[in-house]
Design an enzyme around this catalytic site. Structure first.
Site, mmCIF file in Angstrom:
data_model
loop_
_atom_site.group_PDB
_atom_site.id
_atom_site.type_symbol
_atom_site.label_atom_id
_atom_site.label_comp_id
_atom_site.label_asym_id
_atom_site.label_seq_id
_atom_site.Cartn_x
_atom_site.Cartn_y
_atom_site.Cartn_z
ATOM 1 N N GLY A 22 -3.527 5.844 -7.895
ATOM 2 C CA GLY A 22 -4.406 6.974 -7.602
ATOM 3 C C GLY A 22 -5.825 6.486 -7.432
ATOM 4 O O GLY A 22 -6.191 5.430 -7.951
ATOM 5 N N LEU A 50 -19.948 16.061 -4.499
ATOM 6 C CA LEU A 50 -19.950 17.526 -4.492
ATOM 7 C C LEU A 50 -19.319 17.993 -3.188
ATOM 8 O O LEU A 50 -19.485 17.346 -2.146
ATOM 9 C CB LEU A 50 -21.372 18.054 -4.596
ATOM 10 C CG LEU A 50 -22.039 17.911 -5.964
ATOM 11 C CD1 LEU A 50 -23.440 18.512 -5.932
ATOM 12 C CD2 LEU A 50 -21.209 18.563 -7.071
ATOM 13 N N ASN A 73 -21.136 17.954 0.086
ATOM 14 C CA ASN A 73 -21.403 16.627 0.683
ATOM 15 C C ASN A 73 -20.121 15.843 0.954
ATOM 16 O O ASN A 73 -20.176 14.652 1.251
ATOM 17 C CB ASN A 73 -22.292 15.798 -0.257
ATOM 18 C CG ASN A 73 -23.616 16.483 -0.521
ATOM 19 O OD1 ASN A 73 -24.156 17.123 0.378
ATOM 20 N ND2 ASN A 73 -24.116 16.371 -1.741
ATOM 21 N N TYR A 101 -9.981 15.291 -5.477
ATOM 22 C CA TYR A 101 -9.094 14.719 -6.500
ATOM 23 C C TYR A 101 -8.317 15.832 -7.222
ATOM 24 O O TYR A 101 -7.099 15.747 -7.397
ATOM 25 C CB TYR A 101 -9.969 13.940 -7.488
ATOM 26 C CG TYR A 101 -9.250 13.243 -8.602
ATOM 27 C CD1 TYR A 101 -8.570 12.041 -8.377
ATOM 28 C CD2 TYR A 101 -9.261 13.752 -9.908
ATOM 29 C CE1 TYR A 101 -7.934 11.381 -9.420
ATOM 30 C CE2 TYR A 101 -8.631 13.098 -10.948
ATOM 31 C CZ TYR A 101 -7.971 11.912 -10.698
ATOM 32 O OH TYR A 101 -7.342 11.263 -11.729
ATOM 33 N N ASP A 142 0.881 -1.173 0.000
ATOM 34 C CA ASP A 142 0.000 0.000 0.000
ATOM 35 C C ASP A 142 0.918 1.222 0.000
ATOM 36 O O ASP A 142 1.729 1.384 0.931
ATOM 37 C CB ASP A 142 -0.882 -0.038 1.262
ATOM 38 C CG ASP A 142 -1.882 1.101 1.282
ATOM 39 O OD1 ASP A 142 -1.583 2.175 0.721
ATOM 40 O OD2 ASP A 142 -2.953 0.923 1.876
ATOM 41 N N VAL A 143 0.791 2.076 -1.007
ATOM 42 C CA VAL A 143 1.746 3.192 -1.116
ATOM 43 C C VAL A 143 1.612 4.184 0.030
ATOM 44 O O VAL A 143 2.508 5.012 0.233
ATOM 45 C CB VAL A 143 1.631 3.949 -2.468
ATOM 46 C CG1 VAL A 143 2.079 3.080 -3.630
ATOM 47 C CG2 VAL A 143 0.235 4.512 -2.701
#
Ligand code: NAD
Length: 456
Positions: A299, A305, A308, A362, A270-271
């Site tokens: 990634g 949104l 939320n 993101y 796991d990076v």
């Protein structure tokens, strides 16, 4: 993810329907294969800048024929145009663009290439000169939007001669610019369109061979079990590298398949783990005797949104897409990490430039990558290491397979190439950036997006 519309319009019936209704007509892109000729002949090389002569000999050495004017072309079509405006210093010098190029653009073949050569405006100081060279950016981006049938236009910006006015350039600058020209003319850049790349005169080694430029190099690719990461592993292997494939234990089976396919090794990791950098470096050292290339590809998306957006979506995206890279780099770029000739590539995204609804988390991480690459490059250049980013647009993978149908269709067609890219398009750009001969490209983030207009 397959693009059924693209498949349809590439049948004789579909082509006819698309033509009658004025629908987009994406063509099958000419992609790189080992042994393939650099580009179709002939290529028109025009302009009076510093690079035209070396580009001519580069093409001749690659068995591509060169013409200097349309008169020499006769009836045929052009495989490409290289326009050297690197010596343009006043707006009136730009008149060479319509004079030289407009008639030639009409004669381009399918999947042809236009490469404009300029001088890096950030290295010029005279405002008139800066403005003149900057004009090439707007010109190239607009021309790319006008070209059809898989043709692309990109801009290569060479360095100003040290201490000079830009008159003449060093041999190293010629060689480094030549490598970028080679990339943009080749099938490796099939999905790179309307992009500028700055090239320095940093000392570069020659590639060991044309078809296996990464021979003898050891590469690590994170997130290699599927999608773009798997394509990067395959492409680096194809180009001669030994590849360590990293992915989470849950993807272990798929990871082992990719690692076996490329004759490399799998590292379940796991990076985000604290020791991810150390374990990666130790694995590469003990199993393969060293480490030369790192591709931070792993990634995730956790879209919502912003109103939320819960903490766990925010935190997990930050942890995988950004914090893991910073943490791993501490070791990978530490005293026993990458040495001279080392190459680092980070995956950014079109969302990092343009933002995207539902992707505040993101996009923040992918914009952070752009900042990171730019800030680290000058430090690493002193050690003979480069760091660059690649920002994919819509690439057909499981990640984009989850997009709503209408959004995905719009994103595919509203691009200059009128289609999504393939993982191999991203991989081929990365494979170019990590070549020994690519030392002149440092601190850049190259968009591999078919000049997508949605994430403009
Ligand atoms: P994908 O979801 O298909 O594959 C990502 C891989 O990363 C998976 O194998 C996953 O298991 C692995 N991974 C996730 N978290 C990890 C962790 N903590 N440790 C190790 N491995 C981990 O994604 P993709 O579409 O192939 O995207 C690859 C990269 O390209 C990502 O950084 C993505 O943000 C970027 N990108 C993709 C697109 C696109 O259109 N697909 C566009 C822009 C940017």
């Amino acid at each position: 993810m397959t693009d059924q519309y693209s498949d349809f319009v590439n049948t004789p019936f579909g082509k006819n329907v698309a033509q009658r209704l004025g629908l987009p007509a994406p063509v099958r892109l000419r992609r790189y294969e080992p042994g393939q000729i650099l580009c179709e002949s002939p290529v028109l090389v025009a302009g009076t800048g510093s690079y035209a002569a070396s580009v001519r000999s580069l093409l001749t050495n690659a068995a591509v024929s060169v013409v200097g004017s349309l008169d020499e072309l006769g009836e045929g079509r052009l495989g490409g145009i290289v326009l050297d405006l690197s010596d343009a210093r006043r707006p009136s010098d730009l008149a060479a663009l319509p004079e030289l190029a407009a008639p030639a653009v009409k004669r381009l073949a399918r999947n042809a290439r236009v490469v404009v050569l300029g001088t890096d405006p950030t290295q010029l100081t005279d405002p008139v000169q800066v403005a003149t060279q900057r004009a090439l950016d707007g010109f190239t981006r607009s021309l790319a939007k006008e070209l059809r049938a898989g043709a692309t236009a990109n801009l290569v910006l060479g360095p100003v001669r040290e201490g000079g006015t830009g008159e003449g350039v060093s041999q190293q600058a010629e060689a480094n610019v030549g490598e970028a020209v080679r990339f943009f003319l080749s099938g490796r850049s099939a999905f790179v369109d309307g992009q500028p790349v700055r090239v320095s005169d940093a000392a570069a080694q020659a590639n060991p061979s044309v078809d296996r430029p990464l021979d003898g190099r050891v590469a690590v690719v994170t997130g290699a079990a599927r999608g773009i990461g798997a394509a990067i592993a395959r492409t680096l292997h194809r180009d001669g590298a030994t590849v360590v494939c990293v992915d989470v234990p849950a993807a272990g089976e798929a990871l082992a398949r990719v690692a076996n396919e490329v004759g490399g090794t799998a590292l379940q990791l796991d990076v985000t783990a604290e020791d991810a950098g150390r374990r990666t470096l130790d694995h590469a050292r003990t199993r393969h005797g060293g480490l030369d290339i790192v591709v931070h590809n792993a990634g995730i998306t956790r879209d919502k949104l912003f109103v939320n957006m819960d903490e766990s979506r925010w935190d997990s995206v930050m942890a995988v897409n950004l914090a893991s890279i910073l943490q791993m780099n501490e070791t990978l770029l530490g005293p026993d990490g990458l040495g001279e000739g080392g190459r680092l590539v980070c995956l950014s995204s079109q969302s990092g430039f343009a933002g995207n609804r539902g992707q505040t988390n993101y996009s923040a991480t992918k914009a952070a990558i752009i900042g990171l690459v730019g800030a680290l490059a000058p430090q690493l250049a002193e050690r003979g290491i480069t760091i660059n980013g690649v920002a994919p647009g819509l690439i057909e993978t499981e990640m984009t397979g989850k997009m709503p149908f209408a959004t995905r269709e719009a994103a595919r067609r509203l691009s200059s190439l009128q289609q999504g890219g393939l993982p191999v398009d991203v991989a081929d750009t990365i494979a170019w950036l990590v070549q020994p001969a690519s030392a002149g490209v440092n601190g850049q983030v190259i968009r591999v997006c078919g000049q997508n207009m949605i994430g403009a």
